[in-house]
Motif scaffolding. Structure first.
Motif, short mmCIF file in Angstrom:
data_model
loop_
_atom_site.label_atom_id
_atom_site.label_comp_id
_atom_site.label_asym_id
_atom_site.label_seq_id
_atom_site.Cartn_x
_atom_site.Cartn_y
_atom_site.Cartn_z
N GLU A 34 76.44 67.14 -51.32
CA GLU A 34 75.87 67.34 -52.65
C GLU A 34 75.21 66.17 -52.87
O GLU A 34 74.05 66.05 -53.84
N GLU A 35 75.74 64.91 -52.52
CA GLU A 35 74.84 63.69 -52.65
C GLU A 35 73.63 63.85 -52.35
O GLU A 35 72.59 63.26 -52.53
N MET A 36 73.40 64.35 -50.82
CA MET A 36 72.22 64.46 -50.18
C MET A 36 71.20 65.32 -51.20
O MET A 36 70.04 64.98 -51.20
N ARG A 37 71.72 66.32 -51.36
CA ARG A 37 70.93 67.29 -52.60
C ARG A 37 70.37 66.50 -53.76
O ARG A 37 69.13 66.74 -54.32
N VAL A 38 71.33 65.75 -54.36
CA VAL A 38 70.77 64.88 -55.54
C VAL A 38 69.80 63.96 -55.15
O VAL A 38 68.69 64.06 -55.76
N ARG A 39 69.90 63.34 -53.79
CA ARG A 39 68.80 62.34 -53.51
C ARG A 39 67.24 63.35 -53.32
O ARG A 39 66.50 62.73 -53.45
N GLY A 43 63.45 58.64 -50.51
CA GLY A 43 62.49 58.53 -49.27
C GLY A 43 62.01 57.11 -49.32
O GLY A 43 62.06 56.25 -48.34
N ARG A 44 61.27 56.83 -50.28
CA ARG A 44 60.45 55.51 -50.47
C ARG A 44 61.48 54.27 -50.41
O ARG A 44 61.31 53.21 -49.65
#
Length: 351
Positions: free
Chosen positions: A216-221, A228-229
């Motif tokens: 879920e944290e990955m989806r938020v990012r 990515g920057r």
């Protein structure tokens, strides 16, 4: 002192991420989570600040902060551009920029009203956050009570084989922009599993609930235009910092740390060579060393109980803190960890 009981790896209800708020720093803001103190009347109460690694977030400290809450009121920040923090106002992801952000938060934590007001803060950092914390301790010894470094990203001139090409490319103008796009390729679940394989000695120890939190944290990012920057440019800033010589070099800076220190390293760390552990402990003027067998790059997530024991021993040596609580909320001088999961939510930090 009683041992910390083992944590069941299949705990159905791991500690949720601690709540937080935005705080001002260096012209911008960062997200700062707070772990309330859980001690009882009569003991000592201090404050601690936790700094995550590259690609990580404040949630990497969820479990360790819970284990230490009977002794310290904990704060964990998202570095600029990571977690819930916006990118830095000037777009710089240099190590110096992260150092300034941590200094500002450290001063904010020390100045907050209540027990511990105006006292130095215990500073803990992992990976990139470890390097940043070391430099902060040298620059602001008045704000730091003790320093705990968990697999800190100390300068090396021979990087892991898997990173050789990637790091070289990041230093080429224009390539980081391409890398930012590639970071989003693949399903969040696959990218999280790949990260765990790299950061953990035994990824199988991650409970399903923690894995779901990380996804879920990955989806938020993925929904943040700057994520990515922040990762690629912070990596580039880290590599650039390794080229510094003289007083700016982190190995030389380590010799200038004037507070008691603890170095924690997993002997299965794939990102930062565990053989650096005794070298760093020897460079720090007042250091203790804990090498954890079978553990990878994020000991505070993979082995929070063992890490907590070492930190508590350091805090007992250092002392300090205002009288306010008598050890753990359960009546001992060590925390009850029976409801704490093995791995904190959010992606673990890289180098």
């Amino acid at each position: 002192m009683p041992d910390v009981p083992p944590v069941p790896s299949t705990d159905p209800a791991p500690v949720p991420a601690w709540p937080g708020e935005q705080v001002a720093t260096d012209g911008g803001t960062v997200f700062l989570r707070r772990t309330p103190w859980t001690g009882t009347e009569g003991g000592r109460r201090a404050r601690a600040l936790y700094v995550h690694g590259l690609g990580g977030a404040s949630t990497n400290w969820t479990d360790l902060a819970a284990l230490l809450a009977h002794r310290v009121e904990g704060y964990a920040l998202d570095l600029p551009g990571f977690g819930r923090s916006a990118p830095p106002p000037h777009g710089s992801y240099s190590v110096v920029g992260h150092v300034r952000a941590v200094e500002a938060v450290l001063a904010d934590v020390a100045a907050r009203p209540g027990p511990g007001h105006g006292e130095p803060v215990h500073l803990l950092g992992n990976s990139l956050g470890g390097l940043v914390s070391l430099l902060v301790a040298v620059r602001r010894p008045d704000l730091v009570a003790s320093l705990t470094l968990i697999s800190p990203a100390m300068p090396v001139y021979r990087v892991p084989p898997a990173f050789d090409r990637a790091i070289a490319l990041l230093l080429v103008p224009g390539v980081p922009a391409l890398a930012e796009k590639r970071l989003r390729l693949g399903a969040p679940e696959d990218r999280v599993r790949a990260t765990l394989e790299m950061c953990f000695g035994d990824p199988g120890r991650v409970p399903p609930a923690r894995l779901a939190e990380a996804v879920e944290e990955m989806r938020v990012r993925d929904g943040q235009a700057w994520s990515g920057r922040a990762l690629t440019r912070s990596m580039r800033g880290l590599m650039t910092s390794y080229l510094r010589v003289g007083r700016a070099n982190a190995w030389r800076a380590a010799r200038g740390v004037r507070v008691p220190a603890l170095v924690v390293w997993g002997d299965r760390d794939k990102l930062v060579d565990p053989r650096l552990a005794p070298r760093l402990a020897a460079a720090l003027p007042d250091a203790r060393l804990q090498v954890q067998p079978g553990i990878g790059h994020v000991a505070m997530m993979e082995a929070p109980e063992e890490t907590a024991r070492a930190v508590l021993d350091l805090l007992d040596e250092v002392g300090g803190g205002e009288p306010d609580g008598a050890g753990a909320a359960h009546g001992t001088d060590r925390p009850d960890t029976s409801s704490v999961g093995h791995a904190a939510g959010g992606g673990p930090g890289g180098a």
